[in-house]
Design a protein around this motif. Structure first.
Motif: not given
Length: 371
Positions: A215-231
Protein backbone atom coordinates in the motif's frame (compact mmCIF):
# COMPACT_ATOMS: atom_id res chain seq x y z
CA UNK A 1 -9.55 -10.84 -14.41
CA UNK A 2 -13.08 -11.87 -15.29
CA UNK A 3 -15.16 -8.72 -15.19
CA UNK A 4 -15.33 -6.85 -18.46
CA UNK A 5 -17.20 -3.77 -19.55
CA UNK A 6 -19.38 -4.80 -22.50
CA UNK A 7 -20.30 -1.27 -23.47
CA UNK A 8 -18.37 -0.10 -26.51
CA UNK A 9 -15.12 1.07 -24.88
CA UNK A 10 -14.32 4.07 -27.00
CA UNK A 11 -11.57 6.31 -25.64
CA UNK A 12 -12.51 7.24 -22.07
CA UNK A 13 -11.01 9.84 -19.80
CA UNK A 14 -10.17 8.79 -16.25
CA UNK A 15 -13.22 9.38 -14.07
CA UNK A 16 -13.36 10.63 -10.51
CA UNK A 17 -15.07 8.31 -8.05
CA UNK A 18 -17.03 9.23 -4.93
CA UNK A 19 -19.08 7.06 -2.61
CA UNK A 20 -21.41 7.43 0.34
CA UNK A 21 -22.40 3.83 0.95
CA UNK A 22 -23.55 1.45 3.66
CA UNK A 23 -23.87 -2.32 3.44
CA UNK A 24 -25.66 -4.45 6.01
CA UNK A 25 -26.74 -8.07 6.02
CA UNK A 26 -28.59 -10.35 8.38
CA UNK A 27 -26.47 -12.81 10.35
CA UNK A 28 -27.90 -16.31 9.89
CA UNK A 29 -27.01 -17.47 13.42
CA UNK A 30 -28.52 -14.54 15.35
CA UNK A 31 -30.88 -12.97 12.84
CA UNK A 32 -29.43 -9.57 13.71
CA UNK A 33 -28.23 -7.03 11.19
CA UNK A 34 -24.46 -6.78 10.74
CA UNK A 35 -22.95 -3.57 9.33
CA UNK A 36 -20.18 -4.65 6.96
CA UNK A 37 -19.56 -1.14 5.60
CA UNK A 38 -20.66 1.86 7.61
CA UNK A 39 -21.33 5.07 5.67
CA UNK A 40 -18.08 4.99 3.68
CA UNK A 41 -17.37 8.41 2.20
CA UNK A 42 -14.60 7.91 -0.32
CA UNK A 43 -13.26 10.41 -2.84
CA UNK A 44 -10.86 9.36 -5.61
CA UNK A 45 -9.65 12.10 -7.94
CA UNK A 46 -9.33 11.52 -11.67
CA UNK A 47 -6.12 9.62 -12.35
CA UNK A 48 -5.43 8.97 -8.65
CA UNK A 49 -4.33 5.64 -7.15
CA UNK A 50 -6.03 4.99 -3.79
CA UNK A 51 -5.54 1.89 -1.65
CA UNK A 52 -7.97 0.44 0.87
CA UNK A 53 -5.92 -1.15 3.64
CA UNK A 54 -7.02 -3.03 6.71
CA UNK A 55 -7.23 -6.42 8.43
CA UNK A 56 -9.47 -9.24 7.27
CA UNK A 57 -13.14 -8.43 7.80
CA UNK A 58 -12.66 -4.65 7.88
CA UNK A 59 -14.96 -4.04 4.87
CA UNK A 60 -12.39 -3.17 2.21
CA UNK A 61 -13.33 -5.98 -0.19
CA UNK A 62 -17.06 -5.36 0.33
CA UNK A 63 -16.46 -1.70 -0.57
CA UNK A 64 -14.59 -2.71 -3.71
CA UNK A 65 -17.31 -5.18 -4.69
CA UNK A 66 -19.98 -2.49 -4.35
CA UNK A 67 -18.02 -0.12 -6.57
CA UNK A 68 -17.49 -2.92 -9.11
CA UNK A 69 -21.18 -3.90 -9.05
CA UNK A 70 -20.79 -7.42 -7.66
CA UNK A 71 -22.71 -6.26 -4.60
CA UNK A 72 -25.21 -3.46 -4.19
CA UNK A 73 -25.15 -1.07 -1.24
CA UNK A 74 -27.98 -1.19 1.25
CA UNK A 75 -28.09 2.59 0.94
CA UNK A 76 -26.09 5.41 -0.61
CA UNK A 77 -24.60 6.52 -3.92
CA UNK A 78 -21.61 5.50 -6.03
CA UNK A 79 -20.60 8.22 -8.46
CA UNK A 80 -18.27 7.42 -11.36
CA UNK A 81 -17.81 10.71 -13.11
CA UNK A 82 -21.25 12.32 -13.13
CA UNK A 83 -23.18 8.99 -13.08
CA UNK A 84 -24.67 7.31 -10.04
CA UNK A 85 -23.95 3.64 -10.75
CA UNK A 86 -25.07 2.18 -7.40
CA UNK A 87 -27.86 0.16 -9.05
CA UNK A 88 -26.31 -0.28 -12.49
CA UNK A 89 -24.99 -3.76 -13.51
CA UNK A 90 -21.19 -4.21 -13.56
CA UNK A 91 -20.92 -4.35 -17.34
CA UNK A 92 -22.50 -0.90 -17.65
CA UNK A 93 -20.16 0.95 -15.28
CA UNK A 94 -17.15 1.54 -17.55
CA UNK A 95 -14.75 -0.23 -15.20
CA UNK A 96 -12.31 -3.16 -15.20
CA UNK A 97 -11.22 -5.34 -12.32
CA UNK A 98 -8.06 -7.37 -11.73
CA UNK A 99 -8.51 -10.28 -9.34
CA UNK A 100 -6.21 -12.18 -7.02
CA UNK A 101 -6.78 -15.39 -8.97
CA UNK A 102 -6.08 -13.79 -12.42
CA UNK A 103 -9.19 -15.65 -13.77
CA UNK A 104 -7.71 -16.20 -17.23
CA UNK A 105 -9.60 -18.43 -19.66
CA UNK A 106 -7.53 -21.66 -19.79
CA UNK A 107 -8.80 -22.68 -23.24
CA UNK A 108 -7.78 -19.35 -24.84
CA UNK A 109 -4.27 -18.28 -25.73
CA UNK A 110 -2.86 -15.02 -24.40
CA UNK A 111 -3.88 -12.95 -27.41
CA UNK A 112 -7.45 -14.27 -27.21
CA UNK A 113 -7.63 -13.65 -23.46
CA UNK A 114 -6.59 -10.02 -23.88
CA UNK A 115 -8.85 -9.40 -26.87
CA UNK A 116 -11.90 -11.01 -25.24
CA UNK A 117 -13.49 -7.83 -23.86
CA UNK A 118 -13.09 -5.98 -27.15
CA UNK A 119 -14.74 -8.81 -29.05
CA UNK A 120 -17.64 -8.93 -26.59
CA UNK A 121 -18.08 -5.21 -27.25
CA UNK A 122 -18.37 -6.03 -30.99
CA UNK A 123 -15.57 -3.72 -32.06
CA UNK A 124 -14.30 -3.93 -35.66
CA UNK A 125 -11.72 -6.68 -36.14
CA UNK A 126 -9.04 -4.19 -37.18
CA UNK A 127 -9.49 -2.15 -33.99
CA UNK A 128 -9.46 -5.30 -31.84
CA UNK A 129 -6.20 -6.39 -33.43
CA UNK A 130 -4.57 -2.98 -33.14
CA UNK A 131 -5.53 -2.40 -29.50
CA UNK A 132 -4.65 -5.92 -28.42
CA UNK A 133 -1.24 -5.77 -30.07
CA UNK A 134 -0.55 -2.36 -28.53
CA UNK A 135 -1.32 -3.61 -25.02
CA UNK A 136 0.76 -6.75 -25.56
CA UNK A 137 3.67 -4.48 -26.42
CA UNK A 138 2.96 -2.23 -23.43
CA UNK A 139 2.85 -5.16 -20.99
CA UNK A 140 6.03 -6.73 -22.42
CA UNK A 141 4.20 -9.88 -23.54
CA UNK A 142 5.53 -9.85 -27.10
CA UNK A 143 6.38 -13.38 -28.22
CA UNK A 144 3.95 -14.99 -25.76
CA UNK A 145 0.73 -14.28 -27.67
CA UNK A 146 0.05 -17.88 -28.62
CA UNK A 147 0.95 -19.52 -25.35
CA UNK A 148 -1.76 -20.64 -22.97
CA UNK A 149 -2.07 -19.46 -19.35
CA UNK A 150 -0.67 -22.71 -17.91
CA UNK A 151 2.50 -22.12 -19.94
CA UNK A 152 3.22 -18.81 -18.17
CA UNK A 153 4.76 -17.95 -14.82
CA UNK A 154 2.69 -16.26 -12.12
CA UNK A 155 4.14 -12.85 -12.96
CA UNK A 156 3.40 -13.32 -16.67
CA UNK A 157 -0.18 -14.39 -15.93
CA UNK A 158 -0.60 -11.28 -13.80
CA UNK A 159 0.56 -9.15 -16.71
CA UNK A 160 -2.01 -10.83 -18.97
CA UNK A 161 -4.79 -10.17 -16.44
CA UNK A 162 -3.73 -6.54 -16.23
CA UNK A 163 -3.49 -6.26 -20.03
CA UNK A 164 -7.03 -7.62 -20.39
CA UNK A 165 -8.29 -5.04 -17.92
CA UNK A 166 -6.43 -2.14 -19.54
CA UNK A 167 -7.18 -2.93 -23.19
CA UNK A 168 -10.83 -1.89 -22.93
CA UNK A 169 -9.69 1.58 -21.79
CA UNK A 170 -11.77 1.71 -18.59
CA UNK A 171 -12.49 4.95 -16.81
CA UNK A 172 -11.80 3.21 -13.48
CA UNK A 173 -9.53 0.23 -12.71
CA UNK A 174 -10.09 -1.89 -9.59
CA UNK A 175 -7.58 -4.27 -8.00
CA UNK A 176 -8.53 -6.99 -5.50
CA UNK A 177 -5.25 -8.12 -3.89
CA UNK A 178 -3.75 -8.86 -7.33
CA UNK A 179 -0.23 -9.70 -6.14
CA UNK A 180 -0.93 -11.94 -3.17
CA UNK A 181 -0.33 -15.17 -5.14
CA UNK A 182 3.21 -14.18 -6.11
CA UNK A 183 6.40 -14.89 -4.19
CA UNK A 184 7.95 -12.00 -2.25
CA UNK A 185 10.58 -10.93 -4.78
CA UNK A 186 8.25 -11.13 -7.78
CA UNK A 187 5.52 -9.34 -5.83
CA UNK A 188 7.87 -6.43 -5.22
CA UNK A 189 8.88 -6.28 -8.87
CA UNK A 190 5.27 -6.47 -10.13
CA UNK A 191 4.21 -3.86 -7.59
CA UNK A 192 6.68 -1.38 -9.06
CA UNK A 193 5.64 -2.25 -12.63
CA UNK A 194 1.98 -1.84 -11.78
CA UNK A 195 2.53 1.57 -10.21
CA UNK A 196 4.62 2.77 -13.16
CA UNK A 197 1.93 1.60 -15.61
CA UNK A 198 -0.88 3.27 -13.66
CA UNK A 199 1.00 6.58 -13.59
CA UNK A 200 1.84 6.35 -17.28
CA UNK A 201 -1.76 5.61 -18.31
CA UNK A 202 -3.32 7.91 -15.72
CA UNK A 203 -6.20 5.52 -14.95
CA UNK A 204 -8.24 6.24 -11.83
CA UNK A 205 -7.52 3.20 -9.65
CA UNK A 206 -8.75 1.67 -6.41
CA UNK A 207 -6.54 -1.03 -4.91
CA UNK A 208 -7.34 -3.42 -2.05
CA UNK A 209 -4.64 -5.13 -0.02
CA UNK A 210 -3.75 -6.21 3.50
CA UNK A 211 -0.02 -5.74 2.78
CA UNK A 212 1.18 -2.48 4.35
CA UNK A 213 4.40 -2.16 2.34
CA UNK A 214 2.47 -2.74 -0.89
CA UNK A 215 0.00 0.00 0.00
CA UNK A 216 2.79 2.42 0.89
CA UNK A 217 4.67 1.77 -2.35
CA UNK A 218 1.90 2.11 -4.93
CA UNK A 219 -0.53 4.67 -3.52
CA UNK A 220 -1.16 8.36 -3.89
CA UNK A 221 -3.39 7.97 -0.84
CA UNK A 222 -4.01 5.18 1.65
CA UNK A 223 -7.37 4.61 3.38
CA UNK A 224 -7.16 2.68 6.66
CA UNK A 225 -10.29 0.68 7.49
CA UNK A 226 -11.44 -1.20 10.59
CA UNK A 227 -14.82 -2.75 11.43
CA UNK A 228 -16.46 -1.23 8.36
CA UNK A 229 -15.26 2.31 9.10
CA UNK A 230 -12.56 4.59 7.73
CA UNK A 231 -10.15 5.47 10.54
CA UNK A 232 -7.76 7.67 8.57
CA UNK A 233 -6.83 8.55 5.01
CA UNK A 234 -3.90 10.46 3.59
CA UNK A 235 -0.64 10.11 1.73
CA UNK A 236 1.58 7.17 2.73
CA UNK A 237 3.93 9.63 4.42
CA UNK A 238 1.13 11.23 6.43
CA UNK A 239 -0.34 7.88 7.50
CA UNK A 240 3.05 6.60 8.66
CA UNK A 241 4.35 9.78 10.26
CA UNK A 242 1.08 11.23 11.61
CA UNK A 243 -1.12 8.29 12.67
CA UNK A 244 -4.51 9.31 14.05
CA UNK A 245 -4.64 6.60 16.72
CA UNK A 246 -2.92 3.50 18.07
CA UNK A 247 -4.57 1.14 15.61
CA UNK A 248 -3.28 3.09 12.60
CA UNK A 249 0.18 3.48 14.13
CA UNK A 250 0.41 -0.23 14.85
CA UNK A 251 -1.12 -1.39 11.58
CA UNK A 252 1.19 0.64 9.34
CA UNK A 253 4.65 -0.72 10.03
CA UNK A 254 5.74 -1.36 13.62
CA UNK A 255 5.31 0.91 16.62
CA UNK A 256 6.30 0.96 20.27
CA UNK A 257 3.74 2.43 22.66
CA UNK A 258 4.67 4.08 25.94
CA UNK A 259 2.11 5.36 28.46
CA UNK A 260 2.66 8.81 29.92
CA UNK A 261 1.03 11.96 31.24
CA UNK A 262 0.56 15.05 29.07
CA UNK A 263 1.96 18.03 31.01
CA UNK A 264 1.02 20.77 28.56
CA UNK A 265 2.61 22.62 25.66
CA UNK A 266 5.90 24.49 25.41
CA UNK A 267 5.41 26.55 22.33
CA UNK A 268 4.77 24.04 19.52
CA UNK A 269 6.18 21.13 21.55
CA UNK A 270 4.29 18.75 23.84
CA UNK A 271 5.65 17.88 27.28
CA UNK A 272 5.05 14.27 28.30
CA UNK A 273 6.08 12.66 31.58
CA UNK A 274 7.26 9.05 31.17
CA UNK A 275 7.86 7.51 34.60
CA UNK A 276 9.43 10.70 35.96
CA UNK A 277 11.32 11.67 32.79
CA UNK A 278 9.75 14.63 31.00
CA UNK A 279 10.22 14.49 27.24
CA UNK A 280 9.81 17.51 24.98
CA UNK A 281 8.14 16.37 21.75
CA UNK A 282 8.61 19.04 19.03
CA UNK A 283 6.26 17.44 16.46
CA UNK A 284 3.58 15.76 18.60
CA UNK A 285 1.14 14.99 15.78
CA UNK A 286 -2.65 15.15 15.80
CA UNK A 287 -3.15 14.66 19.60
CA UNK A 288 -6.88 14.16 19.14
CA UNK A 289 -8.60 14.01 22.55
CA UNK A 290 -5.39 14.48 24.58
CA UNK A 291 -5.96 16.82 27.57
CA UNK A 292 -3.49 18.47 29.93
CA UNK A 293 -2.93 16.37 33.03
CA UNK A 294 -4.51 13.37 31.37
CA UNK A 295 -2.97 10.12 30.27
CA UNK A 296 -1.58 9.80 26.77
CA UNK A 297 0.50 7.44 24.73
CA UNK A 298 3.74 7.96 22.85
CA UNK A 299 4.11 6.13 19.54
CA UNK A 300 7.76 5.51 18.66
CA UNK A 301 8.82 3.72 15.49
CA UNK A 302 11.58 1.08 15.91
CA UNK A 303 13.93 3.06 13.67
CA UNK A 304 13.37 6.17 15.82
CA UNK A 305 15.15 4.86 18.90
CA UNK A 306 18.91 5.37 19.29
CA UNK A 307 21.04 2.99 21.37
CA UNK A 308 24.17 3.75 23.37
CA UNK A 309 26.27 2.13 26.07
CA UNK A 310 27.12 5.55 27.53
CA UNK A 311 24.00 7.68 28.06
CA UNK A 312 20.35 8.09 27.10
CA UNK A 313 16.80 8.50 28.39
CA UNK A 314 15.93 4.95 29.48
CA UNK A 315 18.11 1.94 30.30
CA UNK A 316 16.90 -1.50 29.26
CA UNK A 317 18.14 -5.04 28.82
CA UNK A 318 18.68 -6.63 25.40
CA UNK A 319 16.67 -9.87 25.33
CA UNK A 320 16.75 -10.65 21.60
CA UNK A 321 18.99 -9.80 18.66
CA UNK A 322 17.90 -10.66 15.10
CA UNK A 323 20.22 -10.00 12.17
CA UNK A 324 18.53 -9.26 8.80
CA UNK A 325 21.54 -8.09 6.79
CA UNK A 326 20.45 -4.53 6.08
CA UNK A 327 19.39 -4.07 9.70
CA UNK A 328 19.62 -5.55 13.17
CA UNK A 329 16.44 -5.78 15.24
CA UNK A 330 16.76 -5.63 19.02
CA UNK A 331 14.14 -6.39 21.62
CA UNK A 332 14.92 -4.36 24.72
CA UNK A 333 12.98 -4.57 27.98
CA UNK A 334 12.63 -1.44 30.11
CA UNK A 335 10.40 -1.48 33.22
CA UNK A 336 8.89 -4.82 32.13
CA UNK A 337 7.90 -3.40 28.73
CA UNK A 338 9.51 -4.68 25.51
CA UNK A 339 10.66 -2.19 22.87
CA UNK A 340 11.56 -3.12 19.30
CA UNK A 341 14.56 -1.19 17.98
CA UNK A 342 15.83 -1.36 14.40
CA UNK A 343 19.36 -0.24 13.57
CA UNK A 344 20.15 -0.02 9.86
CA UNK A 345 23.51 -0.66 8.21
CA UNK A 346 24.79 -2.76 11.14
CA UNK A 347 28.26 -3.05 9.58
CA UNK A 348 29.09 0.49 10.66
CA UNK A 349 26.98 0.79 13.83
CA UNK A 350 27.69 -0.29 17.38
CA UNK A 351 26.47 -3.82 18.08
CA UNK A 352 24.96 -5.14 21.29
CA UNK A 353 24.49 -8.69 22.53
CA UNK A 354 21.72 -10.46 24.40
CA UNK A 355 21.98 -9.84 28.14
CA UNK A 356 23.65 -6.43 27.81
CA UNK A 357 22.14 -3.25 29.26
CA UNK A 358 21.85 -0.30 26.88
CA UNK A 359 20.54 3.24 26.94
CA UNK A 360 17.59 4.09 24.68
CA UNK A 361 16.92 7.62 23.41
CA UNK A 362 13.77 8.51 21.47
CA UNK A 363 14.43 10.68 18.42
CA UNK A 364 12.14 13.49 19.53
CA UNK A 365 11.12 14.72 16.06
CA UNK A 366 9.83 11.22 15.23
CA UNK A 367 7.72 10.64 18.37
CA UNK A 368 3.94 11.12 18.19
CA UNK A 369 1.45 11.74 21.00
CA UNK A 370 -1.77 9.69 20.89
CA UNK A 371 -4.76 9.36 23.16
Amino acid sequence: MSQQNTERPGKKSPAAVSTDITNTFQQPDTGKDFVAVNNINLEIASGEMVTLLGPSGCGKTTTLRMISGFEYPTSGNIMIGDRDVAKIPPNKRGISMVFQSYALFPHMNIWENIAYGLKVAHLPAKEVEERTNNVIELMQLKGMEYRFPNQLSGGQQQRVALARAVVIEPSVLLFDEPLSNLDAKLRESMRDELRALQKRLGITSLYVTHDQSEAMAISDRVVIMKDGNILQHGSPQEIYEQPANRFVANFIGKANFTEGVFKGMKGEAALVDIKGTVLEIPCPGKMEGVTEGGSCCLSVRPESIELSDKSGQFMGKVVRVTYYGAKVEYEIVYDDQPYIVEIYNPQISQRFNEGEYVWMTFVDKCVRVLL
